[in-house]
Design an enzyme around this catalytic site. Sequence first.
Site: not given
Ligand code: ACO
Length: 357
Positions: A124, A265, A295
Amino acid sequence: MTPTASGYGASGYGARITGVGRYVPERIMTNAELERMVDTNDEWIVERTGIHERRIAAPDETSSTLGARAGLAAIESAQIDPATIDLVIAATCTPDGMFPAVATRIQHAVGAGHAGAFDVNAACNGFMSALSTAVQFVAARTSQRALVVGTETMSRIVDWTDRGTCVLFGDGAGAVIVERAVEGEPGRIDALLLRSDGSQADLLWASGPCTPGEAAMGAMGQEARIVMDGRSVFRHAVNALVETSMEAVTNAGLTVDDIALCVPHQANRRIITAMADRVGLPMERVYVNVDRYGNTSSATIPIALAEAEADGRLKPGDRVLLAAFGGGLSWSAMVIEWAGVRASRAGIPTGILAARV
Ligand code: ACO
């Protein structure tokens, strides 16, 4: 070139952006559609990410075809003859194949003479790495005029059975034209910062055809898939974006109050608001379109720049903060003075050049 606070090297030459363009596939995938594929729901996706929908490439579209369309839009915006482009850099982590470089296909599709062409992969953070490279080439007078493209077909490497990642990504492309600036001309690029920490590489990665052993095969048998520790990536992203943005602003001899628009980003609305809050930027001065595209990795910043220009959010002379974060881990920030493009459009190639793709 030794960067100076003014953005010009000792030679008195710098670089500026003179054209912007974008292209996104027609097909929209809504959160409702994802609800039918994995155990998720619209409320969770919107609340945790801010994403409402994303674009998905058609079967015959690739990162090079999306990138060529965005490139043509940028060429139209700069009102230049594509044959005068002598460098094409494509940022992508989803190339059409292992080789040739996506940039060479774009060079041919846009009619960029025999321009040098190569790809940059910094996930990214790719567009910022590619733009920084082009700035060095142009400021050093090795290149006269460069086309820099960020283009991705993330849908091809998403594991569509993993609700933790498949809701986040989308496809699209954005592009800019980089041309020489002589000291005193508006549009200078004031501060470039590129950073990485490979010790965190396993927090966010994608397997591919060259990955050894079992990891090469995704859950659906495809050749590549994204693996991510979302919570850790989130924490690193906010810290890195804040630190690097503040450093870039300071290196440019500015304060946050001088920044007219921040184009970060677009990975997650919560990351963007947390960063803006800690940097001290009100959200009215932060560009957000993650709600419509998700993204798109290295394409998010050039797509956002093209839309901000088309929306009238960028005025000549504005100081614009760009900041990115991605797999590597790698991150970056840059302050540019917006030069103003020669023709602002919605970013879709409309004229005679559109017939090329
Ligand atoms: N729908 C419903 N529930 C979900 C989903 C979904 N799509 N995905 C995860 N959950 C659940 C999990 O299983 C978890 O359940 P549990 O509590 O029973 O275990 C709960 O939701 C919370 O999960 P978290 O991972 O703690 O959720 P969080 O608030 O951290 O959000 C997310 C997850 C959106 C992925 C966030 O962590 C994020 O945006 N992280 C950064 C991602 C990013 O920026 N990536 C960069 C990519 S850049 C590149 O180079 C490709």
